[in-house]
Design a protein around this motif. Structure first.
Motif, mmCIF file in Angstrom:
data_model
loop_
_atom_site.group_PDB
_atom_site.id
_atom_site.type_symbol
_atom_site.label_atom_id
_atom_site.label_comp_id
_atom_site.label_asym_id
_atom_site.label_seq_id
_atom_site.Cartn_x
_atom_site.Cartn_y
_atom_site.Cartn_z
ATOM 1 N N GLU A 90 0.831 -1.210 0.000
ATOM 2 C CA GLU A 90 0.000 0.000 0.000
ATOM 3 C C GLU A 90 0.867 1.262 0.000
ATOM 4 O OE1 GLU A 90 -3.083 2.384 2.923
ATOM 5 O OE2 GLU A 90 -2.837 0.241 3.213
ATOM 6 N N ALA A 91 1.901 1.266 0.840
ATOM 7 C CA ALA A 91 2.805 2.422 0.890
ATOM 8 C C ALA A 91 3.550 2.583 -0.428
ATOM 9 C CB ALA A 91 3.793 2.281 2.045
ATOM 10 N N LYS A 92 3.974 1.490 -1.016
ATOM 11 C CA LYS A 92 4.681 1.556 -2.304
ATOM 12 C C LYS A 92 3.771 2.113 -3.390
ATOM 13 C CE LYS A 92 7.879 -2.139 -1.197
ATOM 14 N NZ LYS A 92 8.261 -3.525 -1.387
ATOM 15 N N ALA A 93 2.521 1.656 -3.425
ATOM 16 C CA ALA A 93 1.575 2.143 -4.437
ATOM 17 C C ALA A 93 1.270 3.628 -4.225
ATOM 18 C CB ALA A 93 0.287 1.326 -4.387
ATOM 19 N N LEU A 94 1.069 4.034 -2.983
ATOM 20 C CA LEU A 94 0.801 5.441 -2.684
ATOM 21 C C LEU A 94 2.001 6.305 -3.043
ATOM 22 C CD1 LEU A 94 -1.341 7.335 -1.503
ATOM 23 C CD2 LEU A 94 -0.381 6.876 0.760
ATOM 24 N N SER A 95 3.174 5.834 -2.707
ATOM 25 C CA SER A 95 4.412 6.543 -3.026
ATOM 26 C C SER A 95 4.550 6.754 -4.535
ATOM 27 C CB SER A 95 5.598 5.741 -2.480
ATOM 28 O OG SER A 95 6.805 6.251 -2.916
ATOM 29 N N GLU A 96 4.334 5.696 -5.293
ATOM 30 C CA GLU A 96 4.408 5.795 -6.758
ATOM 31 C C GLU A 96 3.331 6.718 -7.304
ATOM 32 O OE1 GLU A 96 4.291 1.810 -8.295
ATOM 33 O OE2 GLU A 96 6.163 1.270 -7.285
ATOM 34 N N GLY A 97 2.124 6.627 -6.749
ATOM 35 C CA GLY A 97 1.034 7.492 -7.187
ATOM 36 C C GLY A 97 1.329 8.962 -6.951
ATOM 37 N N PHE A 98 2.023 9.273 -5.859
ATOM 38 C CA PHE A 98 2.401 10.653 -5.541
ATOM 39 C C PHE A 98 3.582 11.132 -6.378
ATOM 40 C CE2 PHE A 98 0.717 10.601 -0.887
ATOM 41 C CZ PHE A 98 -0.570 10.773 -1.348
ATOM 42 N N GLY A 99 4.236 10.215 -7.070
ATOM 43 C CA GLY A 99 5.380 10.605 -7.895
ATOM 44 C C GLY A 99 6.703 10.563 -7.160
ATOM 45 N N ALA A 100 6.759 9.838 -6.045
ATOM 46 C CA ALA A 100 8.005 9.742 -5.291
ATOM 47 C C ALA A 100 9.049 8.956 -6.074
ATOM 48 C CB ALA A 100 7.766 9.100 -3.934
ATOM 49 N N VAL A 101 10.268 9.428 -6.011
ATOM 50 C CA VAL A 101 11.387 8.755 -6.657
ATOM 51 C C VAL A 101 11.943 7.679 -5.736
ATOM 52 C CG1 VAL A 101 13.658 9.130 -7.698
ATOM 53 C CG2 VAL A 101 11.902 10.885 -7.905
ATOM 54 N N VAL A 102 11.811 7.908 -4.431
ATOM 55 C CA VAL A 102 12.350 6.997 -3.420
ATOM 56 C C VAL A 102 11.324 6.851 -2.293
ATOM 57 C CG1 VAL A 102 14.197 6.683 -1.708
ATOM 58 C CG2 VAL A 102 14.728 7.728 -3.899
ATOM 59 N N LEU A 103 11.224 5.653 -1.727
ATOM 60 C CA LEU A 103 10.430 5.401 -0.526
ATOM 61 C C LEU A 103 11.362 4.837 0.530
ATOM 62 C CD1 LEU A 103 7.818 5.053 1.134
ATOM 63 C CD2 LEU A 103 7.503 2.841 -0.022
ATOM 64 N N LEU A 104 11.453 5.541 1.673
ATOM 65 C CA LEU A 104 12.315 5.094 2.766
ATOM 66 C C LEU A 104 11.475 4.756 3.994
ATOM 67 C CD1 LEU A 104 15.187 7.760 2.613
ATOM 68 C CD2 LEU A 104 15.152 5.480 1.579
ATOM 69 N N ASP A 105 11.945 3.773 4.730
ATOM 70 C CA ASP A 105 11.320 3.371 5.985
ATOM 71 C C ASP A 105 11.804 4.323 7.078
ATOM 72 O OD1 ASP A 105 10.678 2.032 8.430
ATOM 73 O OD2 ASP A 105 10.560 0.155 7.307
ATOM 74 N N LYS A 106 10.879 4.879 7.866
ATOM 75 C CA LYS A 106 11.263 5.816 8.928
ATOM 76 C C LYS A 106 12.237 5.185 9.919
ATOM 77 C CE LYS A 106 7.351 8.986 9.065
ATOM 78 N NZ LYS A 106 6.293 9.546 9.918
ATOM 79 N N ILE A 107 12.153 3.892 10.110
ATOM 80 C CA ILE A 107 13.028 3.196 11.054
ATOM 81 C C ILE A 107 14.497 3.333 10.648
ATOM 82 C CG2 ILE A 107 13.600 0.935 12.059
ATOM 83 C CD1 ILE A 107 10.856 2.051 12.953
ATOM 84 N N ASP A 108 14.772 3.399 9.348
ATOM 85 C CA ASP A 108 16.150 3.428 8.841
ATOM 86 C C ASP A 108 16.624 4.809 8.412
ATOM 87 O OD1 ASP A 108 16.411 0.653 9.128
ATOM 88 O OD2 ASP A 108 15.483 0.296 7.177
ATOM 89 N N LEU A 109 15.887 5.864 8.728
ATOM 90 C CA LEU A 109 16.247 7.198 8.216
ATOM 91 C C LEU A 109 17.644 7.649 8.622
ATOM 92 C CD1 LEU A 109 12.980 9.314 8.452
ATOM 93 C CD2 LEU A 109 13.998 8.221 6.442
ATOM 94 N N ALA A 110 18.081 7.316 9.818
ATOM 95 C CA ALA A 110 19.406 7.751 10.259
ATOM 96 C C ALA A 110 20.493 7.249 9.319
ATOM 97 C CB ALA A 110 19.680 7.277 11.686
ATOM 98 N N ARG A 111 20.267 6.126 8.698
ATOM 99 C CA ARG A 111 21.253 5.527 7.796
ATOM 100 C C ARG A 111 21.005 5.871 6.328
ATOM 101 N NH1 ARG A 111 20.868 0.966 5.031
ATOM 102 N NH2 ARG A 111 19.005 0.280 6.127
ATOM 103 N N THR A 112 19.744 6.034 5.938
ATOM 104 C CA THR A 112 19.421 6.116 4.510
ATOM 105 C C THR A 112 19.053 7.508 3.990
ATOM 106 O OG1 THR A 112 17.094 5.583 4.970
ATOM 107 C CG2 THR A 112 18.586 3.731 4.488
ATOM 108 N N LEU A 113 18.645 8.415 4.865
ATOM 109 C CA LEU A 113 18.083 9.683 4.394
ATOM 110 C C LEU A 113 19.095 10.581 3.697
ATOM 111 C CD1 LEU A 113 15.559 11.451 4.185
ATOM 112 C CD2 LEU A 113 16.179 12.435 6.401
ATOM 113 N N ILE A 114 20.223 10.832 4.310
ATOM 114 C CA ILE A 114 21.187 11.768 3.727
ATOM 115 C C ILE A 114 21.711 11.270 2.377
ATOM 116 C CG2 ILE A 114 23.450 12.857 4.040
ATOM 117 C CD1 ILE A 114 22.656 13.108 7.044
ATOM 118 N N PRO A 115 22.133 10.016 2.248
ATOM 119 C CA PRO A 115 22.571 9.562 0.917
ATOM 120 C C PRO A 115 21.466 9.698 -0.150
ATOM 121 C CG PRO A 115 23.227 7.974 2.581
ATOM 122 C CD PRO A 115 22.336 8.971 3.260
#
Length: 130
Positions: A90-115
């Protein structure tokens, strides 16, 4: 030249955490605005013209806007980076529908957000330069 970021999450504590993470980074990232719901996000995009929008998929007002309306209003000149507590189908479909280039899990933001922000900022700039 810094990458201009708009933070959009309904949780002030999440926005504060992301802000602290981005401000502590060794990269050129500038937070140009923050929003707590979809309507405010759409307005801020017009006002501050960010290069990258960090968008919580599940903010108040989400159901007031169709994915196509969000996509057309948020992705004009900006790259959309979606964040969610769950990266299910559901999150992947919503993300794609909104035009997001990337979908990140909030749990991993400290590691994945800046890159992810740096990569999207570079891609946007190279697309604008072309």
């Amino acid at each position: 030249m810094s990458i201009k970021i708009l933070l959009a999450d309904d949780s002030e504590i999440v926005r504060r955490g992301i802000r602290q993470l981005l401000l502590s980074a060794e990269t050129e990232i500038e937070i140009v605005g923050e929003a707590a719901d979809f309507a405010q996000t759409i307005q801020m995009v017009s006002d501050v013209k960010p290069e990258v929008i960090v968008l919580d998929l599940h903010m108040p007002g989400e159901t007031n806007f169709s994915p196509q309306a969000v996509k057309s209003r948020l992705t004009r000149g900006s790259r959309l980076l979606a964040i969610s507590l769950s990266n299910d189908e559901e999150a992947k479909a919503l993300s794609e529908g909104f035009g997001a280039v990337v979908l990140l899990d909030k749990i991993d933001l400290a590691r994945t957000l800046i890159p992810a922000i740096v990569q999207l900022g570079r891609k946007r700039r190279s697309a604008v330069a072309a």
